[in-house]
Enzyme design. Structure first.
Site, PDB file in Angstrom:
ATOM      1  N   ALA A  80      41.554  37.364  44.608  1.00 54.81           N
ATOM      2  CA  ALA A  80      41.267  38.281  45.999  1.00 54.81           C
ATOM      3  C   ALA A  80      40.359  38.068  46.885  1.00 54.81           C
ATOM      4  CB  ALA A  80      41.190  39.826  45.256  1.00 54.81           C
ATOM      5  N   ALA A 147      37.980  38.164  41.711  1.00 51.62           N
ATOM      6  CA  ALA A 147      37.600  37.558  43.313  1.00 51.62           C
ATOM      7  C   ALA A 147      37.801  36.055  43.631  1.00 51.62           C
ATOM      8  CB  ALA A 147      36.365  38.096  43.617  1.00 51.62           C
ATOM      9  N   CYS A 148      38.221  35.614  44.587  1.00 51.20           N
ATOM     10  CA  CYS A 148      38.508  34.437  44.809  1.00 51.20           C
ATOM     11  C   CYS A 148      37.188  33.542  44.871  1.00 51.20           C
ATOM     12  CB  CYS A 148      39.117  34.305  46.344  1.00 51.20           C
ATOM     13  SG  CYS A 148      39.236  32.497  46.944  1.00 51.20           S
ATOM     14  N   PHE A 149      36.040  34.070  45.345  1.00 49.37           N
ATOM     15  CA  PHE A 149      34.988  33.153  45.520  1.00 49.37           C
ATOM     16  C   PHE A 149      34.066  32.900  44.282  1.00 49.37           C
ATOM     17  CE2 PHE A 149      36.064  33.301  49.851  1.00 49.37           C
ATOM     18  CZ  PHE A 149      35.547  32.311  50.603  1.00 49.37           C
TER      19      PHE A 149
END
Length: 280
Positions: A80, A147-149
């Site tokens: 995300a 979460a992507c990061f």
């Protein structure tokens, strides 16, 4: 030196953003358009999830609605991303493009070289991650948030070990689409407020881990005693960096009528539908 289009789309709705990327891919596969670099934003601020994520299990849709945040599922993988204070980019190019490796990870390396140059143009000492050793894998290991990061993949970009850009790739019709987020500012608490967790304690632990692994351009610049930058400055830094890194000439252009009409159809039939966005 090869010539690419450079399209500045401005801020669009989440479904339209994903539809335009796919429309360009289709048009390029049909030989109607040259390789394309696109810059765009999001209106409203939006959460996008990766193709394989389970929307109802991982996203708090009540909170999304309460905050007025848009939502869309990407055609690419990954986790995300909260799209707000950022420059979003996409690169669309044929798999047969000269110098573009067939292997996905090596294609990341080539396409991300321009991103690396963009960060350098902003005074940031970025580097590409390689996960070849067990030491490097352990260094960037994720604790498992949606979460992507949370952690970088092969050839993604970090500054002092913290991820500064998140990218994802898909290949269809013998064309590569790589798109991603270049963060000007990052609101970690807001991002985590939009995701679901088994417990509040787990959420807090993952949020703390995330904050140590992800960073935005202006936070880095402030840490170095530099002034924050605006979107226009970031655009210019990255358009120069990508042109240099890819050894290409960029000509600013608009979407064709065919691409616009195709994107509108893709919104209605795909990216704007519950069938697509809640398919998992």
């Amino acid at each position: 030196m090869n010539q690419w289009r450079w399209i500045r789309s401005g801020a669009e709705a989440p479904a339209m953003n994903m539809a335009v990327d796919e429309a360009i891919l289709i048009a390029h596969s049909e030989g109607r358009t040259p390789p394309t670099l696109r810059f765009y934003g999001w209106s409203p601020a939006s959460l996008s999830i990766g193709y394989f994520q389970r929307a109802r299990n991982e996203v708090d849709f009540e909170e999304l609605k309460r905050q007025g945040i848009g939502f869309v599922r990407r055609a690419t993988g990954g986790r995300a991303v909260l799209h707000d204070r950022e420059l979003t980019y996409s690169m669309i190019v044929a798999e047969s493009y000269p110098g573009l490796p067939r292997r996905v990870t090596e294609a990341y390396r080539v396409l991300s070289q321009g991103l690396l140059n963009g960060f350098i143009n902003l005074g940031l000492d970025a580097e590409m991650v390689t996960l070849a050793s067990e030491e490097e894998k352990a260094k960037y290991e994720s604790m498992g948030s949606a979460a992507c990061f949370d952690s970088p993949s092969w050839y993604e970009l970090v500054v002092e070990g913290r991820k500064v850009a998140g990218s994802a790739q898909v290949r269809q019709k013998e064309v590569v689409l790589q798109h991603g987020s270049i963060l000007l500012d990052l609101n970690v608490k807001q991002l985590f407020s939009l995701l679901k967790f088994r417990s509040e304690a787990l959420k807090e632990r993952l949020e703390q881990s995330f904050e140590s692994k992800a960073v935005a351009i202006n936070q880095l610049r402030r840490e170095r005693g530099m002034n924050p930058v605006k979107l226009e400055e970031v655009e210019q830094a990255f358009v120069r960096g990508i042109a240099e890194g890819m050894d290409i000439r960029l000509e600013e252009a608009e979407l064709t009528l065919y691409e616009k009409e195709l994107a509108e159809r893709l919104v209605r039939a795909k990216y704007g539908t519950d069938e697509w966005n809640f398919r998992r």
